[in-house]
Design a protein around this motif. Sequence first.
Motif, PDB file in Angstrom:
ATOM      1  N   VAL A   3      51.164   3.321  50.533  1.00  0.00           N
ATOM      2  CA  VAL A   3      51.016   4.807  50.449  1.00  0.00           C
ATOM      3  C   VAL A   3      50.632   4.983  51.869  1.00  0.00           C
ATOM      4  O   VAL A   3      50.123   4.198  52.660  1.00  0.00           O
ATOM      5  N   VAL A  22      48.527  -2.248  49.172  1.00  0.00           N
ATOM      6  CA  VAL A  22      47.691  -2.540  48.312  1.00  0.00           C
ATOM      7  C   VAL A  22      48.300  -3.944  47.506  1.00  0.00           C
ATOM      8  O   VAL A  22      49.467  -3.590  46.571  1.00  0.00           O
ATOM      9  N   ALA A  70      43.414  -4.317  49.988  1.00  0.00           N
ATOM     10  CA  ALA A  70      44.259  -3.095  50.774  1.00  0.00           C
ATOM     11  C   ALA A  70      44.283  -3.500  52.431  1.00  0.00           C
ATOM     12  O   ALA A  70      43.159  -3.781  52.979  1.00  0.00           O
ATOM     13  N   ASP A 111      38.598   6.617  48.827  1.00  0.00           N
ATOM     14  CA  ASP A 111      39.822   6.848  48.419  1.00  0.00           C
ATOM     15  C   ASP A 111      40.399   5.201  48.356  1.00  0.00           C
ATOM     16  O   ASP A 111      41.274   4.931  47.197  1.00  0.00           O
ATOM     17  N   VAL A 112      40.200   4.345  49.046  1.00  0.00           N
ATOM     18  CA  VAL A 112      40.725   3.099  49.052  1.00  0.00           C
ATOM     19  C   VAL A 112      40.247   2.552  47.888  1.00  0.00           C
ATOM     20  O   VAL A 112      40.843   1.755  47.058  1.00  0.00           O
ATOM     21  N   LYS A 115      42.227   3.251  44.757  1.00  0.00           N
ATOM     22  CA  LYS A 115      43.371   2.589  44.796  1.00  0.00           C
ATOM     23  C   LYS A 115      43.265   1.029  44.512  1.00  0.00           C
ATOM     24  O   LYS A 115      44.406   0.365  43.821  1.00  0.00           O
ATOM     25  N   ALA A 118      43.039   1.003  40.813  1.00  0.00           N
ATOM     26  CA  ALA A 118      44.422   1.376  40.171  1.00  0.00           C
ATOM     27  C   ALA A 118      44.950   0.110  40.111  1.00  0.00           C
ATOM     28  O   ALA A 118      45.795  -0.063  39.141  1.00  0.00           O
TER      29      ALA A 118
END
Length: 379
Positions: A3, A22, A70, A111-112, A115, A118
Amino acid sequence: MSVDLAPQALDGSSSATAELDVVVVALGDLDVAAYDRYVHQHPDVTPYHASAWLFAVERAYGHPGKVVLAMADGQFRGVLPLVWVQRPLMAPVLSSLPFCDLAGPLADSPDVSLKLIAAARDLAWQQRAGRLEVRQSQPSVASSPGAGGTVPAGTKVRMLAPLPASSEALFAGFKSKLRSQIRKAEKNGLAVSVCDRDSAIDQFYPVFARNMHRLGSPVHSKGWFQSLKSAYGSQLRVGLVTLNEVPVGAGIVLVLGDRACIPWASTLAEYNRLAPNMLLYWALLANVCDAGCRQFDFGRSTVDEGTYRFKRQWGAEPHRLLWQAWYPDDRDQVSQQSETPGSPGLAARLRPVIERVWQRLPLPLANWIGPRVRKYITL
C-alpha cells in the motif's frame, strides 16, 4: 500486500511517502537481529515481544512462530509476533501471544498497526484458524469510580510501577507498613537470592508446580521454563526464598532494556505466615532496579481483588487490558477479561468444578498430565 502511505515516526511526525510492504515471515526465515533491534527501541515494547519468546514456545511446545512485518525503504515500520497453536480435535489458534498477558503489534503509527492486524486476520482465515487473538494494553486509568476513575471492580488490568534510579530510593519510597513487612520476612529466618543460573529453574519448578496444583490449574512443563532460560539467557532471572536452604517461594522476571515483568511467582501455602512473597518481590524489584530497569510489570490482576491490592502497595497502577478475538464468521469480540456477575459463561461456571477435580489429583499425576494440557491453553 503493498500500500502507499506516508509512514509516521514513533514521535508521530510524517516522513516521505513510501510503499509499505506487509508480509508474513516464518520464525526460521526472520532476520532476528533486525527484528529485535526494532522492538527494543519501540516505546510500547514488553519483554514478551522479544524473539526469545517465540523461540522458547517453538522449542518447548512445538508451536511455530510467525511474524507479520511492515517494511518500507528496507526498514521495519511495524511488527506483529504470532504463534500458531495447533490443538488436537479442535481448530488451531493464531495468538499474539500465548502464555502471557499481552504482546500485539508494535508499529510506527496506528495505521500501520491496523494493517498488521488485517494481515494476521487474512493469514488466520487462509490457514483455517478457529480464531485470531491479539492482546494489548491501554493507558493508565484510575481503578474505581469512587476515585473518579473508569475501571469497575472485576475488570482485568495490567499493573505497572515506575522504578527509581536505585533500590535504596525504591525502599525509601515505600510506606512504613510495607517496609516493616519486608523486614518481618527477614526476621522470620527467610533468606532470598536472585540469580540467572540455568540450575535455578530446578529450584523454581517444584515450588511453582505445587502452587499450581493447589490452585487447581494445569502446570507448564519444566521444559518450557528451561527453553525460556535458554532463549533469554541472563535476561531471565530467578528469585528464590528459602527457609533452612529449602525453597519456599520462587519467581521469574524477564528483562528487556529498561523494562521488567514477572510472569510467574509462587509460594508454598504452609509457609505464607512467614511472608515469603514480600521478600521475593522486594528482592526481584531491587535487582532489576539496580540493573537499570525503570518500569516493572506486575502482570494481570482483577480490580479490587487480593492480588490487585497486593500489587498496588508496591506502587503499581492499573492499565486496562484490551484482548481481542476474531472468528471465521468475522465476529469481532473485544474483551477486557472482566466477568459480568450474575451471567457467567459456560467456561466460568465449569472452572470451579475443574479446579476441585484437579486439586484432588495426586501431585505426580497432575505434574504429568498438566504440561500435556497446558501447551494448548493460550492464556
